[in-house]
Design a protein around this motif. Sequence first.
Motif, PDB file in Angstrom:
ATOM      1  N   ASP A 255      16.244 193.371  34.799  1.00  0.00           N
ATOM      2  CA  ASP A 255      17.599 193.868  35.061  1.00  0.00           C
ATOM      3  C   ASP A 255      17.592 194.954  36.129  1.00  0.00           C
ATOM      4  O   ASP A 255      18.410 194.949  37.057  1.00  0.00           O
ATOM      5  CB  ASP A 255      18.203 194.404  33.760  1.00  0.00           C
ATOM      6  N   GLU A 256      16.641 195.878  36.024  1.00  0.00           N
ATOM      7  CA  GLU A 256      16.547 196.996  36.968  1.00  0.00           C
ATOM      8  C   GLU A 256      16.301 196.517  38.391  1.00  0.00           C
ATOM      9  O   GLU A 256      16.843 197.067  39.362  1.00  0.00           O
ATOM     10  CB  GLU A 256      15.413 197.923  36.519  1.00  0.00           C
ATOM     11  N   SER A 257      15.470 195.487  38.545  1.00  0.00           N
ATOM     12  CA  SER A 257      15.057 195.024  39.875  1.00  0.00           C
ATOM     13  C   SER A 257      15.984 193.963  40.449  1.00  0.00           C
ATOM     14  O   SER A 257      15.769 193.496  41.570  1.00  0.00           O
ATOM     15  CB  SER A 257      13.634 194.458  39.803  1.00  0.00           C
ATOM     16  N   GLY A 258      16.978 193.553  39.678  1.00  0.00           N
ATOM     17  CA  GLY A 258      17.884 192.520  40.159  1.00  0.00           C
ATOM     18  C   GLY A 258      17.306 191.127  40.099  1.00  0.00           C
ATOM     19  O   GLY A 258      17.658 190.267  40.907  1.00  0.00           O
TER      20      GLY A 258
END
Length: 379
Positions: A255-258
Amino acid sequence: MSTELPIGLAKTARRAWALDDVNVVPTRRTRASQDVDLSWQIDAFTFDSPVIAAPMDSVMSPATAIALGRLGGLGVLNLEGLWTRYENPQPILDEIAGLEAKEISPQNTRRLQELYSEPIKPELITARLAEIREAGVVVSGSLTPQRTQEFYQTVVDAGVDMFVIRGTTVSAEHVSSQADPLNLKEFIYELDVPVIVGGAAGYTPALHLMRTGAAGVLVGFGGSSASTTRRALGIRVPMATAISDIAAARRDYLDESGGRYVHVIADGGLGTSGDIVKALGVGADAVMLGTTLARAEEAPGRGWHWGLEAVHPDFPRGHRTRVGTVAPLEELLWGPGHHTDGTSNLMGGLRHAMAATGYVDLKSFQRVEATVSPSAQGH
């Protein structure tokens, strides 16, 4: 619900579970075992099974790395081992196999330390990796963090497809007052090959390793039958909890890194097909096998198993452990099996477990229901 337990008035500890404590549960329709797909992909490479061989001299030689590659797994050569220290390591392996048949032996440890004091030769790193490449399988080699700066350029120049940085514990934030530490983020960014790095045993260190750009994170700390880390350092993290925690880090980093997916690879304490099933069921994408593959007839250790920890020049924390010989490598992985204890036809065991619980691919199998039964430990 809190998992914190009091040790005494001043200290609490988190409850954690080993693979022996965990079981997967059939809760949905069953499947035909022949419909189960065990293939696994990391970066641009696809394998017929989620099996990576641990880079240990008792497990992997160039020949066994080639054999495993042809059987659908990934063989990783220890680039700090006997094959890169000796032009012909066979007499050394014969001597190790012939040492006194005792696991705990200061004399044996001293001799192993002497044998591994021979310098690593860059030209042998190049030659061994070239031998694997000529066979047409994926080429992979491993260095410890302490040796990576010194030899990684030799490894890359030799044409490695996948690079493994493996240590007892590997941190993205190592601090040293004595030497410049390896900057994993800069190092991985500069490489043109996928890097697998570890071990890590918890959510936060694994998340930091994922942020370096690693393609995969090894989960484990002192879990191998050839390691005495728990007794020597007092450090151990039960594998089922470690895998689940790091699978959570994978989810949050995705989620953080897309959308960047980092593979979670269980490394250590996987002695049977049932252990492999449970490791994948609690969240691993693949497994790194040492003991289980050291039992193959082709294994260089000839029924003995040891790691680099056992030959540390100052603080050895491992044994040369007798694991015995079970079957040829192909039978050990793909059967047909002739053992009832989960030590042969490892992929057959995984396939049957996935079919019995209703899953046909590895990713969906991570959703399998599990139970915890601490009384099962040791049985």
